[in-house]
Design a protein around this motif. Structure first.
Motif, PDB file in Angstrom:
ATOM      1  N   ALA A   1    -111.890  54.057 -10.743  1.00  0.00           N
ATOM      2  CA  ALA A   1    -111.977  52.664 -10.297  1.00  0.00           C
ATOM      3  C   ALA A   1    -110.657  51.980 -10.601  1.00  0.00           C
ATOM      4  N   ILE A   2    -110.348  50.963  -9.820  1.00  0.00           N
ATOM      5  CA  ILE A   2    -109.144  50.177 -10.055  1.00  0.00           C
ATOM      6  C   ILE A   2    -109.489  48.704  -9.896  1.00  0.00           C
ATOM      7  N   LYS A   3    -108.977  47.909 -10.817  1.00  0.00           N
ATOM      8  CA  LYS A   3    -109.154  46.456 -10.776  1.00  0.00           C
ATOM      9  C   LYS A   3    -107.762  45.843 -10.793  1.00  0.00           C
ATOM     10  N   ILE A   4    -107.448  45.104  -9.760  1.00  0.00           N
ATOM     11  CA  ILE A   4    -106.179  44.380  -9.685  1.00  0.00           C
ATOM     12  C   ILE A   4    -106.506  42.906  -9.861  1.00  0.00           C
ATOM     13  N   TYR A   5    -105.966  42.302 -10.892  1.00  0.00           N
ATOM     14  CA  TYR A   5    -106.264  40.910 -11.234  1.00  0.00           C
ATOM     15  C   TYR A   5    -105.229  39.985 -10.604  1.00  0.00           C
ATOM     16  N   ASP A   6    -105.703  39.110  -9.754  1.00  0.00           N
ATOM     17  CA  ASP A   6    -104.832  38.209  -9.009  1.00  0.00           C
ATOM     18  C   ASP A   6    -104.137  37.213  -9.940  1.00  0.00           C
ATOM     19  N   GLY A   7    -102.822  37.153  -9.844  1.00  0.00           N
ATOM     20  CA  GLY A   7    -102.030  36.202 -10.610  1.00  0.00           C
ATOM     21  C   GLY A   7    -101.766  36.598 -12.051  1.00  0.00           C
ATOM     22  N   ALA A   8    -102.267  37.754 -12.485  1.00  0.00           N
ATOM     23  CA  ALA A   8    -102.146  38.159 -13.894  1.00  0.00           C
ATOM     24  C   ALA A   8    -100.824  38.859 -14.162  1.00  0.00           C
ATOM     25  N   HIS A   9    -100.200  38.481 -15.266  1.00  0.00           N
ATOM     26  CA  HIS A   9     -98.973  39.117 -15.743  1.00  0.00           C
ATOM     27  C   HIS A   9     -99.336  40.228 -16.725  1.00  0.00           C
ATOM     28  N   HIS A  10     -98.353  41.003 -17.132  1.00  0.00           N
ATOM     29  CA  HIS A  10     -98.546  42.200 -17.949  1.00  0.00           C
ATOM     30  C   HIS A  10     -99.371  41.943 -19.218  1.00  0.00           C
ATOM     31  N   GLY A  11     -98.968  40.990 -20.023  1.00  0.00           N
ATOM     32  CA  GLY A  11     -99.635  40.759 -21.304  1.00  0.00           C
ATOM     33  C   GLY A  11    -100.931  39.982 -21.213  1.00  0.00           C
ATOM     34  N   GLU A  12    -101.230  39.444 -20.065  1.00  0.00           N
ATOM     35  CA  GLU A  12    -102.398  38.571 -19.938  1.00  0.00           C
ATOM     36  C   GLU A  12    -103.714  39.317 -19.823  1.00  0.00           C
ATOM     37  N   LEU A  13    -103.675  40.624 -19.623  1.00  0.00           N
ATOM     38  CA  LEU A  13    -104.926  41.358 -19.480  1.00  0.00           C
ATOM     39  C   LEU A  13    -105.673  41.499 -20.805  1.00  0.00           C
ATOM     40  N   ILE A  14    -104.952  41.632 -21.915  1.00  0.00           N
ATOM     41  CA  ILE A  14    -105.653  41.776 -23.190  1.00  0.00           C
ATOM     42  C   ILE A  14    -105.123  40.908 -24.318  1.00  0.00           C
TER      43      ILE A  14
ATOM     44  N   GLU B   1    -106.469  29.798 -17.439  1.00  0.00           N
ATOM     45  CA  GLU B   1    -106.512  30.951 -16.540  1.00  0.00           C
ATOM     46  C   GLU B   1    -106.064  32.234 -17.244  1.00  0.00           C
ATOM     47  N   GLN B   2    -105.219  32.108 -18.271  1.00  0.00           N
ATOM     48  CA  GLN B   2    -104.834  33.284 -19.044  1.00  0.00           C
ATOM     49  C   GLN B   2    -106.014  33.769 -19.889  1.00  0.00           C
ATOM     50  N   PHE B   3    -106.709  32.837 -20.532  1.00  0.00           N
ATOM     51  CA  PHE B   3    -107.921  33.200 -21.284  1.00  0.00           C
ATOM     52  C   PHE B   3    -108.934  33.883 -20.366  1.00  0.00           C
ATOM     53  N   ALA B   4    -109.113  33.322 -19.176  1.00  0.00           N
ATOM     54  CA  ALA B   4    -110.092  33.857 -18.230  1.00  0.00           C
ATOM     55  C   ALA B   4    -109.724  35.278 -17.800  1.00  0.00           C
ATOM     56  N   THR B   5    -108.449  35.529 -17.600  1.00  0.00           N
ATOM     57  CA  THR B   5    -108.001  36.872 -17.203  1.00  0.00           C
ATOM     58  C   THR B   5    -108.294  37.874 -18.309  1.00  0.00           C
ATOM     59  N   THR B   6    -107.940  37.530 -19.547  1.00  0.00           N
ATOM     60  CA  THR B   6    -108.210  38.436 -20.668  1.00  0.00           C
ATOM     61  C   THR B   6    -109.709  38.675 -20.813  1.00  0.00           C
TER      62      THR B   6
ATOM     63  N   LEU C   1    -111.389  42.421 -20.389  1.00  0.00           N
ATOM     64  CA  LEU C   1    -112.131  43.046 -21.489  1.00  0.00           C
ATOM     65  C   LEU C   1    -113.584  43.282 -21.113  1.00  0.00           C
ATOM     66  N   SER C   2    -114.155  42.350 -20.371  1.00  0.00           N
ATOM     67  CA  SER C   2    -115.535  42.504 -19.894  1.00  0.00           C
ATOM     68  C   SER C   2    -115.647  43.669 -18.914  1.00  0.00           C
ATOM     69  N   ASP C   3    -114.708  43.762 -17.986  1.00  0.00           N
ATOM     70  CA  ASP C   3    -114.721  44.879 -17.024  1.00  0.00           C
ATOM     71  C   ASP C   3    -114.597  46.217 -17.736  1.00  0.00           C
ATOM     72  N   MET C   4    -113.724  46.274 -18.752  1.00  0.00           N
ATOM     73  CA  MET C   4    -113.546  47.515 -19.500  1.00  0.00           C
ATOM     74  C   MET C   4    -114.819  47.874 -20.263  1.00  0.00           C
ATOM     75  N   ALA C   5    -115.410  46.903 -20.935  1.00  0.00           N
ATOM     76  CA  ALA C   5    -116.640  47.161 -21.690  1.00  0.00           C
ATOM     77  C   ALA C   5    -117.762  47.629 -20.764  1.00  0.00           C
ATOM     78  N   GLU C   6    -117.870  47.010 -19.611  1.00  0.00           N
ATOM     79  CA  GLU C   6    -118.902  47.401 -18.642  1.00  0.00           C
ATOM     80  C   GLU C   6    -118.671  48.827 -18.150  1.00  0.00           C
ATOM     81  N   TRP C   7    -117.429  49.171 -17.837  1.00  0.00           N
ATOM     82  CA  TRP C   7    -117.110  50.521 -17.342  1.00  0.00           C
ATOM     83  C   TRP C   7    -117.396  51.573 -18.414  1.00  0.00           C
ATOM     84  N   ILE C   8    -116.969  51.301 -19.645  1.00  0.00           N
ATOM     85  CA  ILE C   8    -117.213  52.243 -20.733  1.00  0.00           C
ATOM     86  C   ILE C   8    -118.704  52.350 -21.022  1.00  0.00           C
TER      87      ILE C   8
END
Length: 190
Positions: free
Chosen positions: A140-153, A170-175, A179-186
């Motif tokens: 699976a791949i998730k591309i987050y719109d408007g997100a920069h490198h460090g903003e994912l976690i 919006e940075q808080f929301a991206t992180t 993290l929610s997507d990762m937890a759900e996938w795992i």
């Protein structure tokens, strides 16, 4: 981790990749003449020298450049402006990407890739290439719109306090989403 999963396809039950550095983005590479001089002339003579031609990345991690600079100052894992040794830079910049390009189809381990489309450190297009070429059937791949490198976690309340600068909503929301997507996938694979 991607390299290990390619070499040992049954070692992991799955891998979650956040903005993986599989290749060096063309935008970050030095000019070809500089690359060739370092690769073929200087590296064999001075592999220990901290001369790797690399651009300053501190201001590229977040949409607010000062956040990256401040994080660099408080992060104990940061190189604090030091340049990688020449031999290390050559391996990460040339040897590994060439090997990875030849072995993308050998990735059979289940994986999730998460990447921001405004990432200027690692290229989301190269993550898409991994997704497209890997032979894994569970991917699976998730591309987050408007997100920069460090903003994912990285955009967490405690870290904002540590750098003395709050993150944007919006940075808080991206992180939180990442993290929610990762937890759900795992969680779906345990």
């Amino acid at each position: 981790m991607t390299c290990m999963a390619v070499q040992r396809p049954t070692f992991f039950r799955g891998i979650a990749l956040i903005c993986p550095m599989l290749f060096v983005s063309e935008e970050l590479k030095p000019p070809m003449i500089v690359t060739q001089v370092f690769k073929h002339l200087i590296k064999p003579l001075l592999p220990q020298w901290p001369l790797t031609p690399i651009k300053d990345l501190d201001g590229l991690d977040f949409r607010v450049q000062e956040q990256g600079r401040r994080l660099n100052k408080v992060n104990p894992m940061s190189m604090q402006g030091l340049k990688p040794r020449l031999a290390t830079g050559c391996e990460l910049g040339f040897t590994f990407p060439e090997w990875m390009a030849l072995n993308l189809t050998n990735l059979r381990t289940p994986f999730l890739i998460m990447h921001g489309n405004k990432d200027f450190i690692t290229d989301a297009g190269l993550s898409q290439r991994l997704f497209d070429e890997a032979s894994a059937t569970d991917k699976a791949i998730k591309i987050y719109d408007g997100a920069h490198h460090g903003e994912l976690i990285c955009c967490l309340p405690g870290l904002g306090r540590d750098i003395g600068m709050e993150f944007l909503p919006e940075q808080f929301a991206t992180t939180e989403t990442c993290l929610s997507d990762m937890a759900e996938w795992i969680g779906a694979r345990l």
